[in-house]
Design a protein around this motif. Sequence first.
Motif, mmCIF file in Angstrom:
data_model
loop_
_atom_site.group_PDB
_atom_site.id
_atom_site.type_symbol
_atom_site.label_atom_id
_atom_site.label_comp_id
_atom_site.label_asym_id
_atom_site.label_seq_id
_atom_site.Cartn_x
_atom_site.Cartn_y
_atom_site.Cartn_z
ATOM 1 N N VAL A 52 0.511 -1.325 -0.318
ATOM 2 C CA VAL A 52 -0.022 0.058 -0.072
ATOM 3 C C VAL A 52 0.755 1.204 -0.114
ATOM 4 O O VAL A 52 0.514 2.259 -0.859
ATOM 5 C CB VAL A 52 -1.348 -0.113 1.387
ATOM 6 C CG1 VAL A 52 -1.493 1.150 1.534
ATOM 7 C CG2 VAL A 52 -1.514 -1.034 1.277
ATOM 8 N N THR A 53 2.198 1.168 0.950
ATOM 9 C CA THR A 53 3.085 2.309 0.649
ATOM 10 C C THR A 53 3.406 2.677 -1.220
ATOM 11 O O THR A 53 3.259 3.784 -0.994
ATOM 12 C CB THR A 53 4.375 2.060 2.171
ATOM 13 O OG1 THR A 53 3.321 1.864 3.730
ATOM 14 C CG2 THR A 53 5.052 4.037 2.078
ATOM 15 N N GLN A 99 1.142 5.602 -7.032
ATOM 16 C CA GLN A 99 0.208 5.995 -7.785
ATOM 17 C C GLN A 99 -0.375 7.823 -8.559
ATOM 18 O O GLN A 99 -1.390 7.820 -9.104
ATOM 19 C CB GLN A 99 -1.097 5.777 -6.752
ATOM 20 C CG GLN A 99 -1.301 6.588 -5.925
ATOM 21 C CD GLN A 99 -1.922 7.504 -5.652
ATOM 22 O OE1 GLN A 99 -2.928 8.091 -6.171
ATOM 23 N NE2 GLN A 99 -1.736 8.742 -4.996
ATOM 24 N N ILE A 100 0.911 8.827 -8.200
ATOM 25 C CA ILE A 100 0.486 10.316 -7.945
ATOM 26 C C ILE A 100 1.262 10.078 -9.257
ATOM 27 O O ILE A 100 0.717 11.651 -10.474
ATOM 28 C CB ILE A 100 0.640 11.012 -7.232
ATOM 29 C CG1 ILE A 100 -0.019 12.488 -6.786
ATOM 30 C CG2 ILE A 100 2.431 10.937 -7.230
ATOM 31 C CD1 ILE A 100 0.488 12.896 -6.450
ATOM 32 N N ALA A 101 2.067 9.012 -10.061
ATOM 33 C CA ALA A 101 2.189 9.931 -11.401
ATOM 34 C C ALA A 101 2.076 10.049 -12.611
ATOM 35 O O ALA A 101 1.932 10.977 -13.216
ATOM 36 C CB ALA A 101 3.133 8.632 -11.702
ATOM 37 N N PRO A 102 1.021 9.365 -12.971
ATOM 38 C CA PRO A 102 -0.116 9.218 -13.944
ATOM 39 C C PRO A 102 -0.617 10.025 -13.915
ATOM 40 O O PRO A 102 -1.472 10.582 -15.452
ATOM 41 C CB PRO A 102 -0.130 7.800 -14.647
ATOM 42 C CG PRO A 102 -0.902 7.323 -13.353
ATOM 43 C CD PRO A 102 0.511 7.726 -12.383
ATOM 44 N N SER A 141 5.155 -0.405 -7.006
ATOM 45 C CA SER A 141 5.440 -0.103 -8.084
ATOM 46 C C SER A 141 4.515 0.145 -9.748
ATOM 47 O O SER A 141 4.261 1.008 -9.971
ATOM 48 C CB SER A 141 7.239 0.443 -7.547
ATOM 49 O OG SER A 141 7.381 0.486 -6.636
ATOM 50 N N LEU A 142 4.108 -1.179 -9.024
ATOM 51 C CA LEU A 142 3.727 -1.943 -10.608
ATOM 52 C C LEU A 142 2.524 -1.237 -10.830
ATOM 53 O O LEU A 142 1.701 -1.004 -12.298
ATOM 54 C CB LEU A 142 4.248 -3.310 -10.500
ATOM 55 C CG LEU A 142 3.247 -3.975 -12.232
ATOM 56 C CD1 LEU A 142 4.012 -3.741 -13.161
ATOM 57 C CD2 LEU A 142 3.365 -5.665 -12.340
ATOM 58 N N LEU A 143 2.104 -1.580 -9.669
ATOM 59 C CA LEU A 143 0.732 -1.770 -9.653
ATOM 60 C C LEU A 143 -0.704 -0.284 -9.210
ATOM 61 O O LEU A 143 -1.396 0.367 -9.667
ATOM 62 C CB LEU A 143 -0.531 -2.706 -9.216
ATOM 63 C CG LEU A 143 -0.628 -2.940 -9.851
ATOM 64 C CD1 LEU A 143 -1.167 -4.854 -8.077
ATOM 65 C CD2 LEU A 143 -0.497 -3.988 -10.731
ATOM 66 N N GLY A 144 0.851 0.386 -8.696
ATOM 67 C CA GLY A 144 -0.214 2.709 -8.113
ATOM 68 C C GLY A 144 -0.459 3.136 -9.445
ATOM 69 O O GLY A 144 -1.200 3.755 -9.695
ATOM 70 N N PHE A 171 -10.234 10.541 -5.697
ATOM 71 C CA PHE A 171 -10.674 9.959 -4.650
ATOM 72 C C PHE A 171 -9.314 8.271 -4.475
ATOM 73 O O PHE A 171 -9.194 7.785 -4.181
ATOM 74 C CB PHE A 171 -11.404 8.710 -5.719
ATOM 75 C CG PHE A 171 -12.105 7.775 -5.178
ATOM 76 C CD1 PHE A 171 -13.219 7.846 -4.382
ATOM 77 C CD2 PHE A 171 -11.915 6.187 -5.402
ATOM 78 C CE1 PHE A 171 -13.493 6.653 -3.808
ATOM 79 C CE2 PHE A 171 -11.757 5.120 -4.923
ATOM 80 C CZ PHE A 171 -12.633 5.289 -3.649
ATOM 81 N N SER A 172 -8.481 8.652 -5.773
ATOM 82 C CA SER A 172 -7.473 8.032 -5.579
ATOM 83 C C SER A 172 -6.635 8.581 -4.280
ATOM 84 O O SER A 172 -5.762 6.975 -4.194
ATOM 85 C CB SER A 172 -6.148 7.318 -6.892
ATOM 86 O OG SER A 172 -5.551 9.430 -6.680
#
Length: 416
Positions: free
Chosen positions: A17-18, A24-27, A147-150, A165-166
């Motif tokens: 989760v960390t 997750q903020i990258a895209p 890191s892959l799914l974020g 929401f993310s």
Amino acid sequence: MKTWKRNLIVCWFGTFVTLIGMSQIAPIMPLYIRHLGIHDTSAVAQVSGIAFGVTFMVSAIFSPIWGAAADKFGRKPMLLRASLGMSIVVGSMGLAQNVYQLIGLRILQGVITGYSTACTTLIATQTEKEHAGWALGVLSTAAISGSLLGPLLGGYLDEILGLQFSFFLTGGLMLVAFFTTLFFVKENFVREEKKKVLTMKEVWKQLPNSNLIATMFVTSFVLQLAYYSVEPIMTVYISQLAKETSHIALISGMAFSASGLASILAAPRLGMLSDKIGPQKVVLVALIIAGIIFIPQAFVKNPWQLMILRFALGIATAGLTPSINTLLKKITPEALTGRVFGFNISAFYLGTFAGSVIGGQIAAHLGIRYVFFITSSLLFLNAIWVYNKVYKKLKVQNEASDESMDMKKKPVHKTA
């Protein structure tokens, strides 16, 4: 269930989760910055780079500090501090009113991180010796898969539920990690009262194998640099290789994710292998194979060939992180384990930041293919360094230890 297994499950979830929260903020960063009021394209790119990179830079500074705190107060308190802090900070990003608040929260996120560092130290010190390599290998898959799914999760949630929401979801998951850590993680930690706080120089003097440890820090840095050197150029490279341009973003994501998927599958097995044959052997072989695999990536003719090579790269490098952590644990006094793992995490973060920057600069000035050539060269140089500073030294130590054991086993014949 044994305590170390329960600890591993909770730490895996929290680390996963960390890393989702950090990646997750990258895209969605450029979109969110536009949402916050900046519309000029160059300004959006500039602010996005600052907002994305600042967390990793600050994390690199604070990871050793939290590692030292873990050695002094225990690893579980650091897990609780980081998970609760991340829950509040990441969740608050969804409420930011301008880019200054967003960047400030990203800086604060870098300050309070340390969950992964504490998890690695906890698993390394609380797991039974014969299972340590396997456990660290499993734990490494959490960071890789997060890191892959974020980025995929961030982009998907933006499409379905909106930008904010993310952040709220990640904050909520970190709160779950806080409570699972609070109730289920157990640590046998005895605090030494009135213990002198050592400076970095004093810590380094106490390390019996400081040269070996420094080599592992460099290896962690090079590993992350190799992974992220291709990130800024992947989409451009795929667009040159693909005949159709309608699904470039999707194909690029698949190519970048291929190595992560392979690492998830291979890391536990290679962690077990390092327990059997020695982590230094796995590190050395993995660096050489990874260096070889980077070269043909510069000559592929289509995206599918690139994906296959990226998958092979993931298998080769899957053994590096758990083997590095296993080796650090073996050669570091337990009282300094948190501090050493903190510096190793800093090397990871700096490698991530440096890879993204250097890869783009090489591609801009020399061409995309040179990114693969130069990265391959760095891996080969790192392998030579590991061979000379780690492999040969540990081989001599092991041979001396074996000779000593043989001498003890030989019967003593008394003469009349």
